[in-house]
Design a protein around this motif. Structure first.
Motif, PDB file in Angstrom:
ATOM      1  N   LEU A   4       0.838  -1.201   0.000  1.00 25.76           N
ATOM      2  CA  LEU A   4       0.000   0.000   0.000  1.00 25.76           C
ATOM      3  C   LEU A   4       0.877   1.257   0.000  1.00 25.76           C
ATOM      4  O   LEU A   4       0.571   2.238  -0.690  1.00 25.76           O
ATOM      5  CB  LEU A   4      -0.920  -0.012   1.226  1.00 25.76           C
ATOM      6  N   VAL A   5       1.975   1.214   0.739  1.00 22.34           N
ATOM      7  CA  VAL A   5       2.913   2.340   0.759  1.00 22.34           C
ATOM      8  C   VAL A   5       3.519   2.541  -0.629  1.00 22.34           C
ATOM      9  O   VAL A   5       3.580   3.668  -1.149  1.00 22.34           O
ATOM     10  CB  VAL A   5       4.033   2.100   1.801  1.00 22.34           C
ATOM     11  N   VAL A   6       3.960   1.436  -1.259  1.00 21.31           N
ATOM     12  CA  VAL A   6       4.566   1.513  -2.602  1.00 21.31           C
ATOM     13  C   VAL A   6       3.550   2.052  -3.616  1.00 21.31           C
ATOM     14  O   VAL A   6       3.879   2.905  -4.451  1.00 21.31           O
ATOM     15  CB  VAL A   6       5.086   0.134  -3.038  1.00 21.31           C
ATOM     16  N   ALA A   7       2.317   1.541  -3.541  1.00 24.48           N
ATOM     17  CA  ALA A   7       1.268   2.001  -4.462  1.00 24.48           C
ATOM     18  C   ALA A   7       1.019   3.497  -4.285  1.00 24.48           C
ATOM     19  O   ALA A   7       0.853   4.231  -5.266  1.00 24.48           O
ATOM     20  CB  ALA A   7      -0.016   1.212  -4.220  1.00 24.48           C
ATOM     21  N   SER A   8       1.001   3.960  -3.042  1.00 19.59           N
ATOM     22  CA  SER A   8       0.760   5.379  -2.767  1.00 19.59           C
ATOM     23  C   SER A   8       1.892   6.243  -3.314  1.00 19.59           C
ATOM     24  O   SER A   8       1.657   7.300  -3.919  1.00 19.59           O
ATOM     25  CB  SER A   8       0.606   5.605  -1.262  1.00 19.59           C
ATOM     26  N   ILE A   9       3.130   5.785  -3.120  1.00 25.64           N
ATOM     27  CA  ILE A   9       4.286   6.537  -3.632  1.00 25.64           C
ATOM     28  C   ILE A   9       4.254   6.590  -5.166  1.00 25.64           C
ATOM     29  O   ILE A   9       4.578   7.615  -5.778  1.00 25.64           O
ATOM     30  CB  ILE A   9       5.597   5.915  -3.135  1.00 25.64           C
ATOM     31  N   SER A  10       3.832   5.470  -5.800  1.00 23.86           N
ATOM     32  CA  SER A  10       3.813   5.406  -7.268  1.00 23.86           C
ATOM     33  C   SER A  10       2.856   6.425  -7.877  1.00 23.86           C
ATOM     34  O   SER A  10       3.041   6.866  -9.012  1.00 23.86           O
ATOM     35  CB  SER A  10       3.440   3.996  -7.730  1.00 23.86           C
ATOM     36  N   THR A  11       1.831   6.817  -7.134  1.00 25.92           N
ATOM     37  CA  THR A  11       0.865   7.790  -7.670  1.00 25.92           C
ATOM     38  C   THR A  11       1.489   9.178  -7.845  1.00 25.92           C
ATOM     39  O   THR A  11       0.909  10.031  -8.525  1.00 25.92           O
ATOM     40  CB  THR A  11      -0.379   7.902  -6.757  1.00 25.92           C
ATOM     41  N   TRP A  12       2.659   9.393  -7.248  1.00 20.81           N
ATOM     42  CA  TRP A  12       3.364  10.673  -7.410  1.00 20.81           C
ATOM     43  C   TRP A  12       4.214  10.681  -8.684  1.00 20.81           C
ATOM     44  O   TRP A  12       4.719  11.736  -9.090  1.00 20.81           O
ATOM     45  CB  TRP A  12       4.254  10.938  -6.194  1.00 20.81           C
ATOM     46  N   PHE A  13       4.394   9.508  -9.297  1.00 21.17           N
ATOM     47  CA  PHE A  13       5.265   9.414 -10.473  1.00 21.17           C
ATOM     48  C   PHE A  13       4.523   8.968 -11.738  1.00 21.17           C
ATOM     49  O   PHE A  13       4.936   9.313 -12.844  1.00 21.17           O
ATOM     50  CB  PHE A  13       6.411   8.431 -10.188  1.00 21.17           C
ATOM     51  N   ILE A  14       3.453   8.203 -11.595  1.00 26.36           N
ATOM     52  CA  ILE A  14       2.683   7.757 -12.757  1.00 26.36           C
ATOM     53  C   ILE A  14       1.675   8.843 -13.133  1.00 26.36           C
ATOM     54  O   ILE A  14       0.890   9.276 -12.288  1.00 26.36           O
ATOM     55  CB  ILE A  14       1.928   6.443 -12.458  1.00 26.36           C
ATOM     56  N   PRO A  15       1.693   9.301 -14.401  1.00 27.80           N
ATOM     57  CA  PRO A  15       0.756  10.365 -14.812  1.00 27.80           C
ATOM     58  C   PRO A  15      -0.697   9.908 -14.663  1.00 27.80           C
ATOM     59  O   PRO A  15      -1.020   8.743 -14.873  1.00 27.80           O
ATOM     60  CB  PRO A  15       1.109  10.603 -16.284  1.00 27.80           C
ATOM     61  N   ALA A  16      -1.555  10.827 -14.323  1.00 27.52           N
ATOM     62  CA  ALA A  16      -2.985  10.525 -14.206  1.00 27.52           C
ATOM     63  C   ALA A  16      -3.633  10.627 -15.589  1.00 27.52           C
ATOM     64  O   ALA A  16      -3.218  11.410 -16.437  1.00 27.52           O
ATOM     65  CB  ALA A  16      -3.656  11.504 -13.248  1.00 27.52           C
ATOM     66  N   GLY A  17      -4.640   9.801 -15.805  1.00 29.47           N
ATOM     67  CA  GLY A  17      -5.351   9.827 -17.077  1.00 29.47           C
ATOM     68  C   GLY A  17      -6.570   8.943 -16.986  1.00 29.47           C
ATOM     69  O   GLY A  17      -6.733   8.163 -16.041  1.00 29.47           O
ATOM     70  N   SER A  18      -7.436   9.043 -17.984  1.00 28.23           N
ATOM     71  CA  SER A  18      -8.667   8.272 -17.930  1.00 28.23           C
ATOM     72  C   SER A  18      -9.240   8.057 -19.324  1.00 28.23           C
ATOM     73  O   SER A  18      -9.069   8.900 -20.217  1.00 28.23           O
ATOM     74  CB  SER A  18      -9.697   8.991 -17.053  1.00 28.23           C
ATOM     75  N   PHE A  19      -9.874   6.895 -19.498  1.00 24.19           N
ATOM     76  CA  PHE A  19     -10.670   6.638 -20.691  1.00 24.19           C
ATOM     77  C   PHE A  19     -12.097   7.120 -20.436  1.00 24.19           C
ATOM     78  O   PHE A  19     -12.548   7.161 -19.286  1.00 24.19           O
ATOM     79  CB  PHE A  19     -10.725   5.131 -20.997  1.00 24.19           C
TER      80      PHE A  19
END
Length: 471
Positions: A28-43
């Protein structure tokens, strides 16, 4: 003193193993940190029935919404809330099986079966695994498998095996069929519907793959059981084959009496009724939880258990499942974090861009590899299909693959890693019921996963070579 020292070292090593909760919290910590580096987007999404499906080629970037410290802790609560159905099902199963365990009916019935098969241990285990795999193949046991894990533990105890064998007989048996999902409306049916294929088309090919998966699973189980039967110290669980919370159950009755037969007959009738409800009435987790309340109450009436005693037994059984129940919510929190940060669609879109220039066979394997990895995040078959298949189906057309191959890549990817993914509430609840740490389960099952993955890769290669079509 020299003889005691290795045991002390083994005990220290055992204590140093991270608990499943610790592993999930770290993820959960790793997933949370990854949200700071993976661009947000949506279909863009369209709603068909109750399922929101993505619109191909509609991906757009969004402002970044990384997980804050507040969001991090809130995700755990959201995970528990989102998983309420499974959590209450697990607690209800614990209470119901405490009532069944008190009657001794299941234990006595299994011992009677063992006596009738004249201690043909492998024959009984193979038959049980095949029966559950058949149920998994038709989509009857995706979530219901949790309810039968206690029975697997009883079988393992009767044969003096270990808790991993008890869980595996049921869970791996069911998922050997579920991974292919030949007649499963939630996995194969939904995926093919999105891809515009006839529902349950290509069944002959899926059945052949199912036989290969089933054979490898049965042989793997028998090999492990043979190994620990000859030398119990070779158990993955070490010197303690059954954790204390699993070991402390009633003794097995010597006699299989008429009351036991009535209890088992009542239990079987209820479970058959549930399967009928799944296919004809669309029953799910809530109906199963309600059914186990009916099972526990009916069993109490048959065995003449008083109201106060019923409450005591039921609550104690539910308490024993608290570890298994709460771990489901923590696993779900990982998905909540990634979903709220709008990074899941970015991952899918990136996959499509990477696969487009590849040749057909490598593209098929690329789809397969992506789905294997993506299932570690989204373990819901319908959820994964709704996100992935609207992108993969038209992508298959441009690459020169049949859409049947695209569905197979999704199917295998979704199915195989279900036996290891810690974000799967079903898996984590199942192994927790048996008292098996996730690290130990991973050590046991990982070689089988590699075998399944190899079978899937070969099957996809054949499907591409023969240009597997819709029929």
């Amino acid at each position: 003193m020299k003889k005691i020292e290795p045991d002390t070292q083994a005990l220290k090593k055992k204590k140093s193993l991270p608990d499943s909760y610790v592993i999930l919290f770290a993820m959960l910590v790793v997933a949370s940190i990854s949200t700071w580096f993976i661009p947000a987007g949506s279909f863009e999404r369209t709603t068909e029935g109750s399922v929101a499906m993505v619109v191909p080629d509609s991906y757009v970037s969004l402002p970044s919404t990384p997980t804050t410290l507040y969001d991090f802790f809130l995700s755990i609560q959201s995970g528990l809330t989102d998983s309420a159905g499974i959590i209450f099902l697990v607690l209800t199963i614990g209470g119901a099986f405490a009532i069944l365990d008190y009657t001794g009916a299941i234990q006595a019935g299994i011992m009677q079966l063992i006596k009738k098969t004249r201690d043909r241990k492998y024959a009984l285990i193979v038959v049980v695994s095949i029966a559950f795999s058949a149920a998994g193949f038709i989509g009857a046991l995706q979530t219901a498998v949790i309810a039968f894990i206690p029975i697997g533990i009883i079988i393992a105890k009767a044969f003096k095996l270990d808790a991993i064998a008890g869980v595996a007989i049921i869970y791996l048996g069911a998922y050997a069929g579920y991974t292919i999902g030949g007649l499963d409306p939630i996995t194969t049916g939904f995926g093919q519907e999105i891809a515009g294929l006839p529902v349950f088309s290509g069944l002959w090919f899926r059945f052949l793959v199912y036989l290969c998966i089933l054979a490898s699973t049965v042989l793997y189980l028998c090999h492990y059981i043979s190994k620990i039967s000859k030398d119990p110290s070779r158990s993955v669980l070490g010197a303690i084959p059954f954790p204390a919370e699993v070991e402390n159950t009633n003794t097995i009755p010597d006699e299989f009496n008429s009351k036991h037969k009535v209890v088992l007959g009542y239990f079987t009738t209820c479970m058959v009724g549930y399967i009928v409800g799944v296919f004809n009435l669309g029953w799910g987790l809530n109906e199963m939880a309600a059914l186990f309340l009916v099972i526990s109450l009916g069993t109490a009436v048959i065995d003449k258990i008083s109201a106060n005693q019923y409450v005591t037994l039921f609550v104690k059984g539910a308490q024993g499942m608290l570890y298994a129940a709460l771990i489901v919510g923590l696993a779900r929190a990982i998905v909540v974090v990634l979903s709220d940060a709008n990074v899941l669609d970015t991952i899918v879109n990136s996959m499509a861009i990477l696969l487009q220039p590849l040749s057909s066979i490598f593209a098929a394997w690329g789809m397969y590899a992506f789905n294997l990895a993506f299932n570690l995040i989204i373990s819901s078959a319908s959820g994964q299909a709704a996100i992935v298949m609207p992108v993969m189906a038209p992508l298959a057309d441009t690459i020169g693959l049949t859409r049947q191959v695209a569905v197979l890549a999704y199917n295998f990817g979704d199915g195989f890693t279900n036996i290891i993914t810690p974000t799967s509430g079903i898996l984590m609840a199942s192994i927790a019921i048996g008292g098996v740490p996730w690290v130990k389960w991973l050590k046991f099952v990982f070689p089988l996963l590699l075998i399944w993955m190899a079978i899937g890769a070969i099957a996809l290669g054949i499907a591409v070579a023969i240009n597997l079509g819709p029929f």
